[in-house]
Design an enzyme around this catalytic site. Structure first.
Site, PDB file in Angstrom:
ATOM      1  N   SER A   1       0.799  -1.232   0.000  1.00 43.07           N
ATOM      2  CA  SER A   1       0.000   0.000   0.000  1.00 43.07           C
ATOM      3  C   SER A   1       0.824   1.271   0.000  1.00 43.07           C
ATOM      4  O   SER A   1       0.333   2.323  -0.372  1.00 43.07           O
ATOM      5  CB  SER A   1      -0.929   0.007   1.209  1.00 43.07           C
ATOM      6  OG  SER A   1      -0.177   0.013   2.398  1.00 43.07           O
TER       7      SER A   1
ATOM      8  N   HIS B   1      -5.406  -4.415  -0.866  1.00 39.97           N
ATOM      9  CA  HIS B   1      -5.293  -3.419  -1.940  1.00 39.97           C
ATOM     10  C   HIS B   1      -5.335  -4.094  -3.304  1.00 39.97           C
ATOM     11  O   HIS B   1      -4.675  -3.660  -4.252  1.00 39.97           O
ATOM     12  CB  HIS B   1      -4.013  -2.600  -1.760  1.00 39.97           C
ATOM     13  CG  HIS B   1      -4.045  -1.798  -0.498  1.00 39.97           C
ATOM     14  ND1 HIS B   1      -4.700  -0.582  -0.398  1.00 39.97           N
ATOM     15  CD2 HIS B   1      -3.566  -2.064   0.738  1.00 39.97           C
ATOM     16  CE1 HIS B   1      -4.584  -0.132   0.839  1.00 39.97           C
ATOM     17  NE2 HIS B   1      -3.915  -1.007   1.548  1.00 39.97           N
TER      18      HIS B   1
ATOM     19  N   LYS C   1     -12.343  -1.451   2.105  1.00 39.29           N
ATOM     20  CA  LYS C   1     -11.699  -0.619   1.076  1.00 39.29           C
ATOM     21  C   LYS C   1     -12.558  -0.693  -0.199  1.00 39.29           C
ATOM     22  O   LYS C   1     -13.579  -0.017  -0.277  1.00 39.29           O
ATOM     23  CB  LYS C   1     -10.250  -1.060   0.864  1.00 39.29           C
ATOM     24  CG  LYS C   1      -9.403  -0.910   2.157  1.00 39.29           C
ATOM     25  CD  LYS C   1      -7.937  -1.104   1.914  1.00 39.29           C
ATOM     26  CE  LYS C   1      -7.140  -1.318   3.197  1.00 39.29           C
ATOM     27  NZ  LYS C   1      -7.171  -0.230   4.161  1.00 39.29           N
TER      28      LYS C   1
END
Ligand code: PLP
Length: 413
Positions: A200, A228, A259
């Site tokens: 990240s 991610h 996320k």
């Protein structure tokens, strides 16, 4: 729109509810030590302040620092699903899963996550931090070994600290070092290689093909943290393992619902059924923490439905990422990583990253400077994150603002 910390303090005011300072020499000594430490952080220019948002995000500010890669946290169908789940299943369970905290929607979401990743089963946690805290201790014993990339996320590092396995740390994405460590670790019963799928801070992607090849050669298992990557990497957004063609070689995936998958909260492990069954018996954050609230389950479940219907949102985000990366590079900036919506604008100096980020906000672009200890000393940066909700005009406005602010502060000639 924004509220400063001073304004918030003023709002709290004094009076009978005002905080009381503990008395005594030990408390005074502690206070002095903490204040010195805080002063050192300020002096080093690495102070991280929290910007308090007192309204919805609006057109006057474009947010380029959320992990809302697919824009699903503000998708009307996701919000509606959360409201429906809240109304039908209540605010929460006031319980952990194994006492009275399991509803049909938890089981449905676990089944959906396993299907999405093409794995046998899945288990939900309150966060991916918890999923990472729970897996290593439950799975590995002193007879086993874990091999971890040195730049893995803090939650993987903490999770590994909690387990009693033999620990090996290999240099970031360095396959020669991993191989050397795997050779050393041959003496143990089981070897688990643990890596972020996408890192990240740098937006770089783990060399999973090589990792899986080495794992096969040295009879090891592979664990990836896909926070991610889930929802947008790979042709169908399944993640790094799909992107690199190793879905059948990665044994365990941990990821987040906080996320790309709706952005509320929650995490999970997906993998072989006996492993998931064991985690339900042994994993401490699962056993000793409340089950996910229905509204959160509703968001994530709808986000997965949308992604399983079509990959159009992920494709749109990829095109915008390409636009940003190529325009910023043409403007003279160095952008770390490749093809990932995390686009770190490398600046080096912590103070420069911080003042440039502040100036970007003055131009309506919300970005954050990252400095030590979040990234290594001398590698400060502004991390830009592209989302499917950005328009091409938003991207161009962001590049123009960077160019102006970069020239002003000497980051560009
Ligand atoms: N793993 C990685 C790679 C992350 O970036 C994060 C969040 O920052 C986490 C784990 C923790 O995820 P969660 O917010 O669901 O606890």
């Amino acid at each position: 729109m924004w509220r400063s910390a001073a304004a918030l303090r003023a709002l709290r005011g004094g009076g009978p509810g005002a905080p009381r300072a503990a008395s005594g020499a030990a408390a005074a000594q502690l206070r002095q030590r903490l204040e010195n430490e805080l002063e050192d952080i300020r002096g080093a220019g690495t102070w991280k302040s929290e910007r308090v948002i007192a309204s919805r995000q609006g057109p006057w500010i474009v947010n380029f620092c959320a992990n809302n890669y697919l824009g699903l946290s503000s998708h009307p169908e996701v919000i509606r699903a959360a409201v429906e789940a809240l109304e039908k299943f209540g605010a929460g369970l006031s319980s952990v899963r194994f006492i009275c905290g399991t509803q049909s929607i938890h089981k449905d979401l676990e089944e959906k996550i396993a299907r999405f990743h093409q794995r046998e089963d899945a288990i939900l946690y309150a966060s991916c931090f918890d999923a990472n805290a729970g897996i290593f201790e439950a799975l590995l014993t002193p007879e086993d070994a874990v091999l971890s990339d040195e730049l893995n996320h803090a939650s993987i590092i903490d999770g590994i600290r909690l387990c009693k396995a033999n620990k090996y740390r290999y240099k970031h994405m360095d396959m020669r070092d991993l191989e050397a460590k795997l050779q050393e670790a041959q003496k143990h019963r089981l070897r688990l290689v643990a890596t972020d799928g996408a890192f990240s801070m740098d937006g770089d992607i783990a060399p999973l093909r090589e990792i899986c090849r080495l794992a096969q050669k040295y009879d090891a298992l592979v664990f990836i943290d896909e926070c991610h990557a889930t929802g947008f990497l790979g042709p169908n957004g399944r993640g790094t393992d799909e992107l690199l063609g190793v879905m059948d070689k990665v044994t365990i995936i941990n990821s987040t619902l906080g996320k790309a998958l709706g952005g509320a909260a929650g995490g999970y492990t997906t993998g072989p059924k006996p492993l998931i069954d064991l985690l339900r018996q042994r994993s401490r954050p699962y056993l000793f923490s409340n089950s996910l609230p229905p509204a959160v389950v509703g968001c994530a479940s709808k986000a997965l439905d949308l992604l399983m219907e079509s990959n159009a949102i992920a494709r749109s985000m990829a095109a915008k990422t390409q636009r940003f990366r190529s325009k910023m590079t043409a403007a003279g900036f160095t952008i770390s990583g490749k093809d990932h919506p995390i686009c770190p604008v490398m600046l080096g100096d912590a103070r420069l990253a911080s003042v440039m980020a502040e100036d970007m906000l003055n131009r309506g672009i919300y970005v954050i400077g990252f400095s030590y200890p979040v990234v290594p000393k001398g590698k400060a940066r502004i991390r830009v994150q592209i989302s499917a909700v950005h328009s091409d005009e938003d991207i161009d406005r962001c590049v123009d603002a960077f160019t102006e602010v970069g020239r002003k502060h000497g980051a560009l000639p």
